[in-house]
Design an enzyme around this catalytic site. Structure first.
Site, PDB file in Angstrom:
ATOM      1  N   CYS A 194      11.283   1.556  11.169  1.00 59.19           N
ATOM      2  CA  CYS A 194      10.539   2.607  11.867  1.00 59.19           C
ATOM      3  C   CYS A 194      10.797   2.520  13.370  1.00 59.19           C
ATOM      4  CB  CYS A 194       9.045   2.486  11.568  1.00 59.19           C
ATOM      5  SG  CYS A 194       8.237   1.071  12.370  1.00 59.19           S
ATOM      6  N   CYS A 205       9.234  -0.605  15.050  1.00 62.33           N
ATOM      7  CA  CYS A 205      10.009  -1.832  14.862  1.00 62.33           C
ATOM      8  C   CYS A 205      11.277  -1.803  15.710  1.00 62.33           C
ATOM      9  CB  CYS A 205      10.350  -2.021  13.388  1.00 62.33           C
ATOM     10  SG  CYS A 205       8.969  -2.685  12.423  1.00 62.33           S
ATOM     11  N   CYS A 263      11.742  -3.323   7.826  1.00 68.92           N
ATOM     12  CA  CYS A 263      11.216  -2.047   8.302  1.00 68.92           C
ATOM     13  C   CYS A 263      12.162  -1.443   9.328  1.00 68.92           C
ATOM     14  CB  CYS A 263       9.829  -2.243   8.924  1.00 68.92           C
ATOM     15  SG  CYS A 263       9.022  -0.687   9.377  1.00 68.92           S
ATOM     16  N   ARG A 283       3.785  -4.231  -3.962  1.00 70.60           N
ATOM     17  CA  ARG A 283       3.347  -5.316  -3.090  1.00 70.60           C
ATOM     18  C   ARG A 283       4.294  -5.448  -1.884  1.00 70.60           C
ATOM     19  NH1 ARG A 283       5.103 -10.679  -6.669  1.00 70.60           N
ATOM     20  NH2 ARG A 283       7.208  -9.948  -7.157  1.00 70.60           N
ATOM     21  N   ASN A 338       3.038 -15.318  -0.260  1.00 76.39           N
ATOM     22  CA  ASN A 338       3.920 -15.419  -1.427  1.00 76.39           C
ATOM     23  C   ASN A 338       5.228 -14.693  -1.108  1.00 76.39           C
ATOM     24  OD1 ASN A 338       4.010 -16.135  -4.441  1.00 76.39           O
ATOM     25  ND2 ASN A 338       4.667 -14.000  -4.475  1.00 76.39           N
ATOM     26  N   GLU A 339       6.356 -15.414  -1.222  1.00 74.73           N
ATOM     27  CA  GLU A 339       7.679 -14.805  -1.035  1.00 74.73           C
ATOM     28  C   GLU A 339       7.772 -14.061   0.303  1.00 74.73           C
ATOM     29  OE1 GLU A 339       8.435 -14.137  -5.838  1.00 74.73           O
ATOM     30  OE2 GLU A 339       7.931 -12.420  -4.567  1.00 74.73           O
ATOM     31  N   GLU A 356       6.898 -21.579  -8.400  1.00 73.42           N
ATOM     32  CA  GLU A 356       6.977 -20.660  -9.532  1.00 73.42           C
ATOM     33  C   GLU A 356       8.064 -21.173 -10.471  1.00 73.42           C
ATOM     34  OE1 GLU A 356       7.260 -16.471  -8.864  1.00 73.42           O
ATOM     35  OE2 GLU A 356       5.793 -16.474  -7.239  1.00 73.42           O
TER      36      GLU A 356
END
Length: 644
Positions: A151, A154, A149, A103, A141-142, A284
């Site tokens: 690359c 970026c 990154c 993910r 989420n999170e 959570e």
């Protein structure tokens, strides 16, 4: 009071949903969180979006008295996205392009991802906006997890970020320092990816955090535009995670959210994520972990701990343990088979309790007179410039916080730029990076009569991670009344001596040592062995109306406890209550009453005598001697009190 679970209807047969909803209702669940990984279920093929299954799930839950926190979902795309648009994938520092299967492995600055993510998130928000059964929204989420990154695209975005921030390459050169190892730029396009350069490393970390905050801001603003009146939250990860400045992220949402997994996070996380907003929600909450033997009562105890620290709700992760996937043997209230178990009974017990106490807890808040300071930029700067794990600042913050907890002293944890006007004592361990704003904030606090404690390796670098050309602690040297000429790791503990604090006589300095030279400060303790024998290790300086203490090493155990106790006495701060070992006391204060949470972390029962005026919060009966079962919680109430 939001009390509930994380639910994944897309992972279970629809015939099971009514059973789950009925079980949740019986357990007192009033809120579920859904949808953060649902992109593949919404849009299994490009352009074929279907929200009808989620509509049915929401309707069913609403019919059972359960409200929904709806999540956006774009940071975990389905396989077709990676196949058709391979440019969404992010790149690790070693140049490896992440493949589909984990993910969050997307580049938040990649144009392909931005277009696809904004399309699906807008579709989700537009479809569910205005639904009366949805009480709030969570951005993904999170956010920021695994999104770093490195690359070339970026890098170009980073160079544009530098142009916007610095304006001219000459200003960048001046800010970062010039010509070390020929590190000098004639154009922003020459700036490389970070590689062991403290200034570049700090700025790239800021850039990555900036992307994470911007991602969250776009969705928060769209939700407020399309579904006004609903709160927006997102969940901050474990305390050791520092990819994002969560204080800045808190500014673009309404309600800070967090993960709370006590076996792998210090209790400090609850105060740190409550932060300057003074409130948070646990999105959570631990139910179980595969590596942790979580016995009877602990799930409920840890959830009450979060409420005692100021949470306005607790959402357990997750409703039922996944039967497949990477978390197949991890969290869950219900086991794989889906039947009632002891965790469900704990959930139901707490649900029944909160039906009585929820609104009363919501009417109170945490009120602290002590603040711990630790900013993300200082953590990033120290890691980029002095990557010695034992010397990292968060370890000292945890040490101080745990001692304050043992003393039952209510504590806030803030960014060092935060408002300090409400506090009597501020402790700023390892304040490595000090910019003009931080220095002015601390000076003003001390001028007002506050008590400030700094520790070793403070005031070392400026906002660019460049060392000061004046003695440490840089812009804090005047108020501290000391100058530091050197900082060294300690290969072995060094004995101390003190006539002022007897508990420090024979105590040991560990981890690191500042070489301190008082200018106006009074020496409270010295090194008693080694080549540092006779040199100061702890000083006190009276400056304007306040006092500044400087600890030039790391203390642990009884020695740290003695110092913290001394600081509290000097600042005039009282604990909530004296309790037996293993019993913690927390207080929340409201206009009508104050609530005392007594949490017994011992396996055996404990009892203690209470001051006059406390009553059992559930029965209203006066309590003089309170009995607390092993791994249990008692809540007491007092209505006749003075709010400070």
């Amino acid at each position: 009071m939001y009390f509930g679970v994380q639910y994944y209807p897309e992972q279970w047969p629809e015939s099971r949903w009514p059973i789950d909803a009925a079980m949740m209702q019986r357990a007192g669940v009033n809120t579920v969180r859904m949808g953060e990984f649902a992109w593949s279920a919404y849009e299994p093929r490009e352009g074929q979006i279907d929200f009808r299954w989620m509509d049915r799930a929401i309707q069913l839950l609403n019919e059972h008295g359960i409200r929904v926190i709806m999540c956006t979902c774009s940071r975990t795309p389905p396989p077709w996205v990676f196949k058709k648009y391979p440019g969404v994938a992010n790149t690790r520092f070693d140049g490896h392009v992440n493949r589909y299967g984990q993910r969050y492995t997307v580049g938040l600055a990649h144009p392909e991802f931005i277009a696809l993510a904004e399309r699906i998130d807008r579709a989700v928000i537009e479809h569910f906006a205005g639904h009366p059964g949805i009480i709030g929204w969570q951005v993904d989420n999170e956010v920021g997890g695994f999104n770093d990154c490195y690359c070339e695209r970026c890098l170009r975005t980073f160079q544009d970020y530098l142009r916007d921030k610095y304006g001219t390459v000459e200003r960048l050169n001046q800010s970062w320092g010039e010509h070390f190892w020929s590190f000098h730029f004639s154009d922003f396009d020459e700036v490389p990816l970070p590689a062991n350069n403290p200034q570049l490393g700090l700025e790239y970390r800021r850039f990555m955090s900036h992307l994470n905050v911007a991602f969250t801001r776009w969705r928060s603003e769209l939700i407020h535009q399309l579904d006004p009146g609903k709160f927006v939250t997102t969940n901050f990860q474990s305390f050791t995670i520092k990819h994002t400045d969560y204080f800045k992220m808190a500014e673009v949402i309404d309600l800070p959210g967090m993960n709370h997994y006590p076996p792998r996070s210090p209790e400090l996380i609850l105060d740190y994520y409550r932060g300057a907003k003074g409130k948070m929600i646990v999105l959570e909450q631990l139910s179980r972990l595969a590596f942790c033997d979580t016995g009877e009562g602990w799930m409920r105890l840890w959830a009450y701990r979060a409420l005692a620290h100021g949470a306005c709700g607790t959402i357990f992760f997750r409703w039922r343990t996944a039967r497949y996937g990477q978390e197949q043997h991890a969290d869950g209230i219900l086991p794989h088979a889906g039947q009632e178990n002891r965790r469900y009974r704990e959930l139901a017990r707490m649900g029944a309790e909160l039906k009585t106490m929820g609104e009363r807890i919501d009417a109170t808040h945490v009120e602290a007179r002590v603040a711990l300071l630790m900013g993300y930029e200082s953590r990033w700067a120290m890691e980029a410039g002095l990557d010695l794990p034992d010397m990292q600042g968060h370890l000292d913050v945890i040490r101080f916080h745990e001692d304050l907890l043992r003393k039952n002293v209510t504590t806030d944890a803030l960014d060092p730029h935060g408002d300090l006007s409400h506090y009597q004592l501020v402790i700023a361990p390892r304040l490595w990076l000090v910019d003009e704003g931080i220095a002015a904030n601390l000076r003003a606090f001390v001028e007002r009569g506050g008590v400030l404690c700094l520790t070793a390796a403070s005031g070392v670098v400026d906002e660019f991670n460049k060392s000061f050309d004046t003695p440490r602690p840089g812009p804090l040297a005047e108020i501290a009344g000391v100058e530091i000429s050197d900082l060294s790791p300690l290969e072995k503990p060094v004995r101390l001596s003190s006539a002022v604090l007897p508990a420090l006589e024979g105590a040991q300095a560990t981890v690191m040592a500042d070489e301190m030279h008082p200018t106006t400060a009074k020496v409270l303790a010295r090194y008693a062995s080694g080549w540092r024998k006779g040199l100061p290790v702890l000083t006190e300086n009276r400056w304007h109306g306040g006092r500044v203490f400087y600890l030039g090493t790391v203390l642990e155990g009884a020695a740290l406890s003695a110092l913290v106790g001394y600081l509290l006495r000097v600042a005039g701060v009282q604990p909530v209550l004296e309790t037996p070992p293993g019993v913690r006391a927390y207080q929340r204060v409201g206009e009508a009453e104050r609530l005392l949470f007594l949490i017994n972390e011992n396996e055996e029962p404990r009892s203690l005598v209470l001051p006059e005026g406390w009553r059992d919060a559930f029965t209203g009966m006066p309590v003089e001697v309170v009995e607390i079962g092993g791994v249990d919680v008692r809540i007491l109430s007092q209505s006749d009190f003075q709010v400070q």
